[in-house]
Enzyme design. Structure first.
Site, PDB file in Angstrom:
ATOM      1  N   ASP A 161       0.770   3.875  -3.259  1.00 19.51           N
ATOM      2  CA  ASP A 161       0.391   5.272  -3.135  1.00 19.51           C
ATOM      3  C   ASP A 161       1.352   6.163  -3.904  1.00 19.51           C
ATOM      4  O   ASP A 161       0.934   7.120  -4.583  1.00 19.51           O
ATOM      5  CB  ASP A 161       0.368   5.659  -1.654  1.00 19.51           C
ATOM      6  CG  ASP A 161       0.052   7.122  -1.432  1.00 19.51           C
ATOM      7  OD1 ASP A 161      -1.038   7.561  -1.815  1.00 19.51           O
ATOM      8  OD2 ASP A 161       0.915   7.841  -0.894  1.00 19.51           O
ATOM      9  N   ASP A 209      -7.014   1.163   0.493  1.00 16.85           N
ATOM     10  CA  ASP A 209      -5.675   0.631   0.777  1.00 16.85           C
ATOM     11  C   ASP A 209      -5.351  -0.544  -0.140  1.00 16.85           C
ATOM     12  O   ASP A 209      -4.236  -0.659  -0.658  1.00 16.85           O
ATOM     13  CB  ASP A 209      -5.594   0.167   2.236  1.00 16.85           C
ATOM     14  CG  ASP A 209      -5.622   1.319   3.225  1.00 16.85           C
ATOM     15  OD1 ASP A 209      -5.469   2.481   2.794  1.00 16.85           O
ATOM     16  OD2 ASP A 209      -5.803   1.057   4.423  1.00 16.85           O
ATOM     17  N   GLU A 262       0.840  -1.207   0.000  1.00 15.87           N
ATOM     18  CA  GLU A 262       0.000   0.000   0.000  1.00 15.87           C
ATOM     19  C   GLU A 262       0.872   1.253   0.000  1.00 15.87           C
ATOM     20  O   GLU A 262       0.599   2.212  -0.742  1.00 15.87           O
ATOM     21  CB  GLU A 262      -0.906  -0.011   1.227  1.00 15.87           C
ATOM     22  CG  GLU A 262      -1.692   1.272   1.433  1.00 15.87           C
ATOM     23  CD  GLU A 262      -2.070   1.478   2.887  1.00 15.87           C
ATOM     24  OE1 GLU A 262      -2.357   2.635   3.243  1.00 15.87           O
ATOM     25  OE2 GLU A 262      -2.078   0.504   3.663  1.00 15.87           O
ATOM     26  N   GLU A 276      -4.434   0.536  -3.693  1.00 13.89           N
ATOM     27  CA  GLU A 276      -3.052   1.004  -3.760  1.00 13.89           C
ATOM     28  C   GLU A 276      -2.078  -0.172  -3.730  1.00 13.89           C
ATOM     29  O   GLU A 276      -1.063  -0.167  -4.442  1.00 13.89           O
ATOM     30  CB  GLU A 276      -2.770   1.955  -2.603  1.00 13.89           C
ATOM     31  CG  GLU A 276      -3.504   3.282  -2.717  1.00 13.89           C
ATOM     32  CD  GLU A 276      -3.368   4.160  -1.493  1.00 13.89           C
ATOM     33  OE1 GLU A 276      -3.662   5.363  -1.586  1.00 13.89           O
ATOM     34  OE2 GLU A 276      -2.958   3.638  -0.427  1.00 13.89           O
TER      35      GLU A 276
END
EC number: 3.1.26.3
Length: 224
Positions: free
Chosen positions: A48, A117, A44, A120
């Site tokens: 991002d 989450d 995650e 990502e």
């Protein structure tokens, strides 16, 4: 490693077939489930950053005349957790999540934070499996028209409503919780946004913040 039927179907929906299937399995594994293979938190973190890079490049190349002040809200709208969760719903990522019993019972497959989450983490898994270009192609395909219409969503609804009120010499809007329903582990909040002019609108969501945003958005739609 052989993927389960749920993960094979997820591969098809995101448009990437993994050469290292373990990456996809890790991407959909939440920290609530005990597993020797690990959860998706590190992926995650990476995803991002990959998403941010792809969106920054896309916005810059798509509007060479835009200033930083114009690009920043567009960027924030495209990479925020709510948008990632919306994309996750589009590909039914929740159906493939590996959750502990407590998260399953509390509706974890529908939770915005978990879906955002995990989306990502999937981006990072594709990046680790096949590189930046593969991740970029998937992101642009899944985000689709959101990129073209980002100006419509670039401003936070609460901020936009406050600016609307201030431009007319009014006090900032107020937000009040008027109802809370559902069990303690999965509550729903109803929030009313109000202006001193007497105009108001309501929205219901799984968090107070999301309900406030929804109420502000609904009130803006009435005003405009």
């Amino acid at each position: 490693m052989k993927l389960s039927a749920e993960l094979r179907e997820l591969q098809e929906r995101i448009g990437h077939e993994f050469t290292t299937p373990e990456l996809l399995l890790r991407a959909v594994t939440h920290g609530s489930i005990s597993s020797a293979r690990g959860d998706n938190q590190r992926l995650e973190f990476l995803g991002d950053r990959v998403l941010g890079l792809v969106m920054a490049e896309t916005l810059l190349s798509g509007d060479e005349a835009a200033t930083e002040g114009q690009l920043a809200p567009r960027f924030n709208a495209l990479v925020r957790k709510e948008t990632c969760a919306d994309v996750a719903r589009d590909v039914d990522l929740g159906a493939a999540l590996k959750l502990g019993r407590s998260e399953q019972l509390s509706g974890g497959r529908r939770k915005q934070a978990l879906l955002g989450d995990a989306m990502e983490a999937v981006i990072a898994a594709v990046y680790a499996d096949a590189g930046l270009e593969a991740a970029r192609k998937m992101i642009l395909r899944l985000w689709g028209d959101r990129i073209k219409t980002v100006d419509e969503d670039a401003r936070d609804p609460k901020t936009a409503l406050q600016e609307w009120a201030q431009a007319r010499g009014m006090r900032p809007p107020t937000y009040a919780e008027i109802a809370r329903t559902g069990p303690d582990h999965a509550p729903e909040f109803t929030i009313r946004a109000s202006l001193t002019s007497g105009q108001s609108a309501e929205a219901t969501a799984a968090s107070k913040r999301a309900a406030e945003q929804g109420a502000a958005r609904n009130l803006l739609e009435q005003l405009q």
